[in-house]
Design a protein around this motif. Structure first.
Motif, mmCIF file in Angstrom:
data_model
loop_
_atom_site.group_PDB
_atom_site.id
_atom_site.type_symbol
_atom_site.label_atom_id
_atom_site.label_comp_id
_atom_site.label_asym_id
_atom_site.label_seq_id
_atom_site.Cartn_x
_atom_site.Cartn_y
_atom_site.Cartn_z
ATOM 1 N N ARG A 35 37.679 39.777 35.179
ATOM 2 C CA ARG A 35 37.943 38.538 35.912
ATOM 3 C C ARG A 35 36.899 37.466 35.603
ATOM 4 O O ARG A 35 37.237 36.290 35.478
ATOM 5 C CB ARG A 35 38.014 38.824 37.414
ATOM 6 N N VAL A 39 37.666 33.616 33.529
ATOM 7 C CA VAL A 39 37.586 32.306 34.182
ATOM 8 C C VAL A 39 36.401 31.464 33.723
ATOM 9 O O VAL A 39 36.255 30.323 34.151
ATOM 10 C CB VAL A 39 37.528 32.455 35.728
ATOM 11 N N GLU A 111 36.550 33.814 40.527
ATOM 12 C CA GLU A 111 37.180 32.521 40.275
ATOM 13 C C GLU A 111 36.344 31.349 40.786
ATOM 14 O O GLU A 111 36.608 30.194 40.417
ATOM 15 C CB GLU A 111 38.570 32.493 40.903
ATOM 16 N N ARG A 112 35.322 31.625 41.593
ATOM 17 C CA ARG A 112 34.450 30.558 42.089
ATOM 18 C C ARG A 112 33.182 30.399 41.248
ATOM 19 O O ARG A 112 32.375 29.503 41.509
ATOM 20 C CB ARG A 112 34.064 30.825 43.551
#
Length: 257
Positions: A35, A39, A111-112
């Motif tokens: 992940r 991203v 994702e942050r």
């Protein structure tokens, strides 16, 4: 251990890395790496405490190993703070200009990561915050929510911190900020290590911004939180404040000296 301020050009300033400490995270490690890689263009450094479940072996077998995924295996498990200090020393030595720290259990949303890194365009430290507008927690029982809230209130009250999520472990730093706060010379471990770096950033007048995140409780593997970790945080926070009030050198000031 002193931490001299690194000198970096524009290219180094743009290089970023995500530091992920691990201990028995075999069930989560591939998911977190996939992940993060999906991203962001950041590299990843996994700092493994010789996990008996083979976490390091999974990382070592990744096709990205040596290019975007790097691995440091420590001889033994001596605490979260010690793992981060070794990881920070490695990334500073390798010339990265922006450093993200996060847990391996997927409680911090990968994702942050881009949002935290983007915040460093205008700030020295970015905190992934559960307690600002847009932030929150997921899959926590009421008791866990109350403990977290009370812990943050205690830290903010005792140390006088303006940061709403003072205990957050999902952060991004400019390399110069890590050097300024003496992160490599701290002595905290566990939960307390997160608090110390936030406190030192504020005390050193650095620009700290909170970026909203949603914290999700782990669904696989075992939590590393324990009563001794919580007790360390309670006592160290109180000691730091007493040292300030009595004008004794704090941990970072001793390191600088």
């Amino acid at each position: 251990m002193s931490c001299p301020t690194p000198r970096r050009g524009a290219e180094d300033q743009a290089r970023s890395v995500v530091v992920i400490p691990t201990y028995n995270e075999r069930e989560n490690i591939d998911a977190i790496l996939n992940r993060v890689l999906a991203v962001t263009d950041s590299d990843i450094l996994v700092v493994d405490d010789s996990s008996p479940d083979g976490t390091a072996s999974l990382v070592a077998g990744r096709p990205e190993r040596g290019r975007r995924v790097h691995l440091v295996v420590r001889a033994e498990k001596t605490g979260l703070g010690a793992a981060y200090r070794e990881g920070f020393a490695w990334v500073l030595d390798h010339g990265y200009g922006r450093i993200v720290q996060m847990d391996a259990d997927l409680s911090h949303p990968p994702e942050r990561v881009p949002a935290l890194l983007a915040a460093l365009d205008d700030h020295d430290v970015a905190v992934g915050s559960r307690y600002v507008a847009g932030g929150g927690v997921r899959n926590w029982a009421l008791g866990r929510r109350l403990i977290s809230w009370a812990g943050n209130q205690y830290v903010r009250l005792v140390l006088g911190l303006p940061v709403r999520d003072a205990t957050a472990g999902f952060k991004a730093f400019r390399a110069e900020a890590l050097a300024s706060i003496g992160a490599l010379g701290s002595h905290s471990n566990g939960y307390c290590f997160q608090i110390e770096n936030t406190w030192q950033a504020v005390r050193h007048g650095l620009s700290v911004v909170e970026v909203p995140i949603t914290f999700t409780d782990r669904t696989r593997g075992e939590s590393k939180m324990s009563g001794s970790i919580v007790l360390e945080a309670v006592l160290r926070v109180l000691r730091w404040r007493v040292d300030e009030l009595t004008h004794r050198p704090t941990g970072a000031e001793r390191v600088a000296a």
